[in-house]
Design an enzyme around this catalytic site. Sequence first.
Site, PDB file in Angstrom:
ATOM      1  N   GLU A  32       2.471  -1.903   4.630  1.00 21.21           N
ATOM      2  CA  GLU A  32       3.174  -1.097   3.610  1.00 21.21           C
ATOM      3  C   GLU A  32       2.621  -1.383   2.215  1.00 21.21           C
ATOM      4  OE1 GLU A  32       5.211   1.348   3.497  1.00 21.21           O
ATOM      5  OE2 GLU A  32       5.755   1.492   5.598  1.00 21.21           O
TER       6      GLU A  32
HETATM    7  C1  LIG Z   1       0.908  -5.271  12.421  1.00 19.67           C
HETATM    8  C2  LIG Z   1       0.562  -4.111  11.549  1.00 19.67           C
HETATM    9  C3  LIG Z   1       1.328  -2.961  11.616  1.00 19.67           C
HETATM   10  C4  LIG Z   1       0.956  -1.841  10.861  1.00 19.67           C
HETATM   11  N1  LIG Z   1       1.641  -0.655  11.028  1.00 19.67           N
HETATM   12  C5  LIG Z   1       1.138   0.471  10.453  1.00 19.67           C
HETATM   13  C6  LIG Z   1       1.704   1.757  10.760  1.00 19.67           C
HETATM   14  O1  LIG Z   1       2.673   1.866  11.517  1.00 19.67           O
HETATM   15  N2  LIG Z   1       1.138   2.861  10.195  1.00 19.67           N
HETATM   16  C7  LIG Z   1       0.067   2.776   9.366  1.00 19.67           C
HETATM   17  O2  LIG Z   1      -0.395   3.803   8.898  1.00 19.67           O
HETATM   18  N3  LIG Z   1      -0.479   1.580   9.056  1.00 19.67           N
HETATM   19  C8  LIG Z   1       0.025   0.432   9.579  1.00 19.67           C
HETATM   20  N4  LIG Z   1      -0.535  -0.786   9.285  1.00 19.67           N
HETATM   21  C9  LIG Z   1      -1.683  -0.821   8.396  1.00 19.67           C
HETATM   22  C10 LIG Z   1      -1.412  -1.536   7.105  1.00 19.67           C
HETATM   23  O3  LIG Z   1      -0.630  -0.736   6.267  1.00 19.67           O
HETATM   24  C11 LIG Z   1      -2.775  -1.916   6.525  1.00 19.67           C
HETATM   25  O4  LIG Z   1      -3.252  -3.006   7.307  1.00 19.67           O
HETATM   26  C12 LIG Z   1      -2.710  -2.290   5.072  1.00 19.67           C
HETATM   27  O5  LIG Z   1      -2.430  -1.166   4.288  1.00 19.67           O
HETATM   28  C13 LIG Z   1      -4.030  -2.915   4.597  1.00 19.67           C
HETATM   29  O6  LIG Z   1      -5.127  -2.140   4.977  1.00 19.67           O
HETATM   30  P1  LIG Z   1      -6.365  -2.833   5.734  1.00 19.67           P
HETATM   31  O7  LIG Z   1      -5.851  -3.609   6.869  1.00 19.67           O
HETATM   32  O8  LIG Z   1      -7.366  -1.792   5.996  1.00 19.67           O
HETATM   33  O9  LIG Z   1      -6.923  -3.887   4.694  1.00 19.67           O
HETATM   34  P2  LIG Z   1      -7.874  -3.565   3.463  1.00 19.67           P
HETATM   35  O10 LIG Z   1      -7.402  -2.358   2.757  1.00 19.67           O
HETATM   36  O11 LIG Z   1      -9.283  -3.606   3.929  1.00 19.67           O
HETATM   37  O12 LIG Z   1      -7.591  -4.818   2.527  1.00 19.67           O
HETATM   38  C14 LIG Z   1      -8.176  -6.116   2.770  1.00 19.67           C
HETATM   39  C15 LIG Z   1      -7.904  -6.987   1.544  1.00 19.67           C
HETATM   40  O13 LIG Z   1      -8.513  -6.402   0.389  1.00 19.67           O
HETATM   41  C16 LIG Z   1      -7.556  -6.179  -0.624  1.00 19.67           C
HETATM   42  N5  LIG Z   1      -7.834  -4.919  -1.308  1.00 19.67           N
HETATM   43  C17 LIG Z   1      -8.160  -3.734  -0.763  1.00 19.67           C
HETATM   44  N6  LIG Z   1      -8.333  -2.803  -1.699  1.00 19.67           N
HETATM   45  C18 LIG Z   1      -8.093  -3.404  -2.883  1.00 19.67           C
HETATM   46  C19 LIG Z   1      -8.090  -2.958  -4.236  1.00 19.67           C
HETATM   47  N7  LIG Z   1      -8.345  -1.683  -4.568  1.00 19.67           N
HETATM   48  N8  LIG Z   1      -7.811  -3.858  -5.196  1.00 19.67           N
HETATM   49  C20 LIG Z   1      -7.517  -5.142  -4.889  1.00 19.67           C
HETATM   50  N9  LIG Z   1      -7.506  -5.612  -3.632  1.00 19.67           N
HETATM   51  C21 LIG Z   1      -7.773  -4.749  -2.636  1.00 19.67           C
HETATM   52  C22 LIG Z   1      -6.214  -6.120   0.077  1.00 19.67           C
HETATM   53  O14 LIG Z   1      -5.142  -6.495  -0.788  1.00 19.67           O
HETATM   54  C23 LIG Z   1      -6.416  -7.118   1.212  1.00 19.67           C
HETATM   55  O15 LIG Z   1      -6.130  -8.417   0.783  1.00 19.67           O
HETATM   56  C24 LIG Z   1      -0.147  -1.921   9.991  1.00 19.67           C
HETATM   57  C25 LIG Z   1      -0.874  -3.112   9.897  1.00 19.67           C
HETATM   58  C26 LIG Z   1      -0.542  -4.188  10.667  1.00 19.67           C
HETATM   59  C27 LIG Z   1      -1.378  -5.436  10.571  1.00 19.67           C
END
Ligand SMILES: Cc1cc2nc3c(=O)[nH]c(=O)nc-3n(C[C@H](O)[C@H](O)[C@H](O)COP(=O)(O)OP(=O)(O)OC[C@H]3O[C@@H](n4cnc5c(N)ncnc54)[C@H](O)[C@@H]3O)c2cc1C
Length: 600
Positions: free
Chosen positions: A449
């Site tokens: 989220e």
């Molecule tokens: C168990 C679980 C359940 C989930 N359920 C859902 C769901 O039901 N529906 C859904 O759509 N998604 C879901 N998600 C996805 C979740 O919302 C994403 O994992 C989250 O938004 C982060 O995206 P990412 O994993 O691609 O990490 P990334 O976006 O790759 O981020 C990796 C790191 O980089 C940092 N970062 C990235 N961009 C920036 C920026 N611009 N500035 C500063 N820092 C940055 C982040 O803070 C993080 O620390 C779920 C994830 C998990 C693990």
Amino acid sequence: MPSTLLSRRDLDFLLHEWLRVSELVERPRYAEHSRETFDDALDLAERVATEQFAPHNRAADLTEPSFDGQRVRLIPQVRAALDSFAETGLLTAGLDASVGGLQLPHAVAAACFTWFQAANVATSAYPFLTLGNANLLLAHGSAEQVDTYVRPMLDGRFFGTMCLSEPHAGSSLADITTRAEPQADGTYRVFGTKMWISGGDHELAENIVHLVLARIPGGPPGVKGISLFIVPKVLVGADGSLGDRNDVVLAGLNHKMGFRGTTNTLLNFGDGGHTPGGRAGAVGHLVGPPHQGLAQMFHMMNEARIGVGAGATALGYTGYLKSLAYARERPQGRPVGAKDPATSQVPIIDHPDVRRMLLAQKSYVEGALALVLYCARLLDEQHTAPAEADRERAHLLLDVLTPITKSWPSQWCLHANDLAIQVLGGAGYTRDHDVEQHYRDNRLNPIHEGTHGIQALDLLGRKMTMRGGAGLAELTATIGDTVERGRKVGGEAADLADRLAAAVDRTTEVTRRLWADGDPVSALANATAYLEAVGHVVIAWMWLEQVLALPPEEAGDAFHAGKRQAARYFFRVELPRTGPQFDLLDSRDRTTLDMRPDWF
Ligand SMILES: Cc1cc2nc3c(=O)[nH]c(=O)nc-3n(C[C@H](O)[C@H](O)[C@H](O)COP(=O)(O)OP(=O)(O)OC[C@H]3O[C@@H](n4cnc5c(N)ncnc54)[C@H](O)[C@@H]3O)c2cc1C
């Protein structure tokens, strides 16, 4: 035996002695309710959470969902618990009577849901995701979409998901590539891959209603070209009957650290695994106008993010209560200065360092619960306050508080779980006690989220600057009212009020300084320190609010004395942590900005 899930006494104190939710029954929306109906709902939530959700919390963690290439299997207790939950009617606790809802105030509904999150956060995720989905469609879907998809969800026959993330696009939703091609009959065909989708596949319901963000070819790039679609797992006919399998295929389950009872999926849309109407492509239905998908999702984001904060709080709370119960029973060591081995050992709660860990947890989880319920109460104001100015004020304040209410409990109630493990010592590190699972479950909350870092950018980059700083002004004015009340009471309350006022002044000065030259790169360089410092200021405010709701010291009991002591702890030990954070921000420190990737 008092519950080790949550404290009903604390919930009653927050809802009634502090937030005065019973006064809401004066408003037309809640006219059918009374203190009794609120109490009945809370009793029911506690009972069903305790009897149906808590008992399989560990089993669902040990036997996580599995996929044999055809079917997803979960332990049977999950389905049984969800059937019991559907029977309570609590899924619709806060919804309109027109869709069969109970029209309970949000604050009461949120308190009810917290019982389920404390008992079994993974099983409770299925109905709460469904509720988020239903709320979104109630706000933006057509009457026909509400009849076809929302009503079966509210009846417990269909479950819902939120499909935003893709393997290459998590924080940056502007980069999603799933596409939705318009068809002659007004439907769309959806093609793409969604990652991390919670509840994305299972056999717990007759159907799964996916809400999918996708691009209509030819639309604008970035977030302005994203639309929202209903993509059911099984197609639904005009008469509500279930038809062909839609072209949505489970590619695999993710195997997680915690939250294991909730299936988490990689879903392929439109890759030909099924061929509705004789061809590949997942049949989708556009929600509202095209290209409004992200705005529609954000409409529900406040509630979803407060829900994450509530879940983090619930896990912190139950861990605290379990470590408290353990500390009262576990004999170990003797008091400092009483080293005679012939004397009996004392329970570990007698050691000041163990009390420190318990007091820290208490100050985090009760402070966080206050914030979560305060925000839910703001939702009630936003929807039902008689004066429009009050409704707008609640909306603005809620906007500012949302990133804090999502992030602060996710950070500090997770830390509470860490301390709960520490209180149990070696036992806390085993699977014989619940606290290690609570920690693993709670570790998700700073990630999903919107990550912790993304919330920080939202708070400092958007919420504090929006409408010429109106959000910050509303926050400081509202805290200022509490400060004034504290000063009027005098004594210790006035002392806490003075300290809080100084921290609020520092927040305003630092925010102004960070944005002095309008350069977002340097302003946002330490945004996370800002989120964490302002979060502590807000929780200090929640503690002063609670102190002001207590009876005079001489008229109170042990519960009230404990509240006072936790407030003292927060002001003496926690609030001063913000000093160095504000100093760092005030100096516009460039350490992280100047660190080059090739220096690592
Ligand atoms: C168990 C679980 C359940 C989930 N359920 C859902 C769901 O039901 N529906 C859904 O759509 N998604 C879901 N998600 C996805 C979740 O919302 C994403 O994992 C989250 O938004 C982060 O995206 P990412 O994993 O691609 O990490 P990334 O976006 O790759 O981020 C990796 C790191 O980089 C940092 N970062 C990235 N961009 C920036 C920026 N611009 N500035 C500063 N820092 C940055 C982040 O803070 C993080 O620390 C779920 C994830 C998990 C693990």
